[in-house]
Design an enzyme around this catalytic site. Structure first.
Site, PDB file in Angstrom:
ATOM      1  N   ASP A  62       0.774  -1.249  -0.206  1.00 34.22           N
ATOM      2  CA  ASP A  62      -0.123   0.059  -0.052  1.00 34.22           C
ATOM      3  C   ASP A  62       0.824   1.386  -0.026  1.00 34.22           C
ATOM      4  OD1 ASP A  62      -2.347  -1.452   0.358  1.00 34.22           O
ATOM      5  OD2 ASP A  62      -1.854  -1.783   2.384  1.00 34.22           O
ATOM      6  N   ALA A 108      -3.961  -7.638  -4.090  1.00 34.24           N
ATOM      7  CA  ALA A 108      -3.359  -6.314  -3.853  1.00 34.24           C
ATOM      8  C   ALA A 108      -3.903  -5.307  -5.173  1.00 34.24           C
ATOM      9  CB  ALA A 108      -1.930  -6.320  -4.217  1.00 34.24           C
ATOM     10  N   HIS A 136      -4.453  -1.446  -6.900  1.00 32.27           N
ATOM     11  CA  HIS A 136      -4.133  -0.214  -7.385  1.00 32.27           C
ATOM     12  C   HIS A 136      -5.273   0.824  -7.442  1.00 32.27           C
ATOM     13  CE1 HIS A 136      -0.160  -1.650  -7.167  1.00 32.27           C
ATOM     14  NE2 HIS A 136      -0.235  -2.164  -8.353  1.00 32.27           N
ATOM     15  N   THR A 166      -6.498 -11.784   2.550  1.00 37.91           N
ATOM     16  CA  THR A 166      -7.657 -11.241   2.031  1.00 37.91           C
ATOM     17  C   THR A 166      -8.743 -12.241   1.818  1.00 37.91           C
ATOM     18  OG1 THR A 166      -6.657 -11.603  -0.040  1.00 37.91           O
ATOM     19  CG2 THR A 166      -6.288  -9.584   0.782  1.00 37.91           C
ATOM     20  N   ASN A 180      -8.896  -3.057  -2.310  1.00 41.90           N
ATOM     21  CA  ASN A 180      -9.849  -4.114  -2.626  1.00 41.90           C
ATOM     22  C   ASN A 180     -10.864  -4.398  -1.377  1.00 41.90           C
ATOM     23  OD1 ASN A 180      -8.944  -4.427  -5.181  1.00 41.90           O
ATOM     24  ND2 ASN A 180      -7.295  -6.038  -4.700  1.00 41.90           N
ATOM     25  N   PRO A 196      -9.273  -0.687   7.254  1.00 43.64           N
ATOM     26  CA  PRO A 196      -8.502   0.341   7.862  1.00 43.64           C
ATOM     27  C   PRO A 196      -7.135  -0.277   8.024  1.00 43.64           C
ATOM     28  CG  PRO A 196      -9.842  -0.353   9.448  1.00 43.64           C
ATOM     29  CD  PRO A 196     -10.316  -1.085   8.244  1.00 43.64           C
ATOM     30  N   ASP A 250       2.991  14.775   1.977  1.00 41.80           N
ATOM     31  CA  ASP A 250       2.140  15.918   2.381  1.00 41.80           C
ATOM     32  C   ASP A 250       1.336  15.383   3.554  1.00 41.80           C
ATOM     33  OD1 ASP A 250       1.231  13.879   0.378  1.00 41.80           O
ATOM     34  OD2 ASP A 250      -0.679  14.772   0.491  1.00 41.80           O
TER      35      ASP A 250
END
Length: 432
Positions: free
Chosen positions: A13, A39, A41, A128, A298, A302, A331
């Site tokens: 991630d 995984a 994107h 998962t 996916n 959290p 940022d």
């Protein structure tokens, strides 16, 4: 330099898809070489948001996509993703996507096994639940069905029957119902009609592209700290995740000579169970989660958040042979008065700069921190190093020093061009 391998340097991630999308502009083809559809994107291209799991990100930029032999392929998930992307305006055809004919098939029984095994564990790993681990187990145990076997119904039936004998024995031992052969076979034969046209000897395709000087971008899934051998075992994925996997997972041996770009966040996150020495269960951790949007692409789960662990990052760089780093989400740290970086650990009062392999020792780890000043100014959207506050520049420099690798890219926001380019991974290193 005509080969770049992008892999995660933490627990996944990290924003690899964003970096792959950035580098894909100069690539001729983009290759997935490990993992499966566990995984995801999220990418923004032309103001439109795309979510990918199995398909290589380069398809969104009009590049040839290749799914290599190191990927386990769930045909139902793959076809659903192709159809969803087509409905959103991008047609995926055998001219734009090639799939290795020797890639491993992920079956519904693998998903059933995944759920049963996770439920039976004394301490859940946090998979998962998509069958990735059992599919890799079958490959190592020589029970796996390869995509090429979809072309022959008799061979497919024989291989499926062999796999189900084992799967159903394990399911029975775990108190779960058996998987039936005939419905599964019928579904696979139906899916085969659509999948077979995509199959190619990917190793040959990539070898020819390499010999012609084409630029090949390798898109890694998961990350170095989830590697089955070098990660925080047993809380890892079931395959190799480092840059070295690009060669074996694509069939292009020369991939090992490419530029290995490790992607890491300016802080750390982890999904599911497992060690996380710098985890923050306080207001700072919650702030990082909300400001960074730290929820799975996916799964929606959290993510656990914490300070950057430079000791583990250094391990990833060394084990993975990473040439440089891409630092993302700088940022998100805007507005914090001070920042902390883990530089090592104390175990039973002894200072060490490496993370223990033993489970018992890990339970006694205390992180050792270095504190740096934060910054109040916004770094969001900065596109040059000079646009960053001095404290942010010092933070980036310190990460590079502690990790033992230069930072070549810095991501400072959600827009595709919110990137500071310090070096081009496609270009040879100076003096080399």
């Amino acid at each position: 330099m005509n080969k770049v391998i992008v892999t995660g340097a933490q627990w996944g991630d990290e924003g690899k898809g964003r970096i792959v999308d950035l580098l894909a502009e100069a690539a001729d083809c983009v290759v997935r070489f490990n993992g499966g559809h566990n995984a995801g994107h999220t990418l923004v291209v032309g103001g439109k948001t795309w979510k990918l799991a199995l398909l290589p990100c380069g398809l969104l930029r009009g590049k040839l996509g290749v799914i290599g032999n190191g990927v386990v392929v769930d045909p139902q998930a793959l076809l659903a993703e192709i159809d969803r992307i087509a409905a959103e305006g991008l047609a995926i055809t055998p001219d734009t996507l090639a799939i290795a004919d020797n890639a491993t098939l992920l079956l519904p029984s693998h998903i059933a096994l995944d759920a049963a095994q996770e439920a039976a564990r004394a301490q859940a790993i946090g998979t998962t639940g998509r069958g990735i681990g059992p599919a890799f187990e079958d490959r190592a145990g020589r029970r796996a069905i390869r995509l090429a076997d979809l072309a022959d119904p008799a061979v497919l039936r024989e291989r499926l029957a062999e796999a189900l004998r084992y799967h159903n024995a394990v399911l029975a031992a775990l108190g779960r119902p058996a998987c039936e052969l005939e419905p599964m076979l019928a579904a696979l034969l139906e899916q085969a009609r659509r999948i077979l046209p995509y199959l190619r000897p990917a190793w040959k395709l990539l070898s020819e592209a390499d010999e012609a000087g084409r630029r090949i971008l390798f898109e890694g899934a998961q990350a170095m700290l989830l590697d089955v051998e070098h990660g925080t075992y047993p809380f890892v994925t079931s395959s190799g995740t480092g840059p070295a996997q690009a060669a074996s997972g694509s069939g292009l041996g020369s991939a090992a000579r490419g530029h290995a770009l490790g992607v890491c966040k300016a802080y750390a996150t982890r999904v599911g169970g497992g060690p996380f020495p710098t985890e923050l269960d306080d207001a700072v951790g919650a702030r990082l989660r909300e400001k960074g949007g730290e929820y799975g692409t996916n799964t929606g789960r959290p993510r656990r958040c914490g300070w950057l662990d430079a000791a583990l990052l250094r391990q990833s760089v060394r084990v993975g042979g990473m040439s440089s780093l891409a630092l993302t989400k700088l940022d998100v740290l805007d507005g914090l008065d001070e920042l902390r970086i883990c530089t090592g650990y104390r175990v039973d009062g002894v200072l060490r700069d490496d993370y223990p392999a033993g489970l018992a020792e890990r339970g006694r780890v205390a992180p050792v921190y270095e504190t740096l000043p934060g910054w109040q100014e916004s770094t969001r959207g900065a596109r040059s190093l000079d646009a960053l506050p001095e404290a942010a520049r010092a933070y980036v420099r310190r990460i590079a020093e502690l990790a033992g690798a230069p930072v070549s890219l810095i991501s400072t926001g959600a827009e595709r061009d919110d990137v500071i380019r310090l070096a081009d991974p496609w270009m040879p290193a100076s003096g080399g």
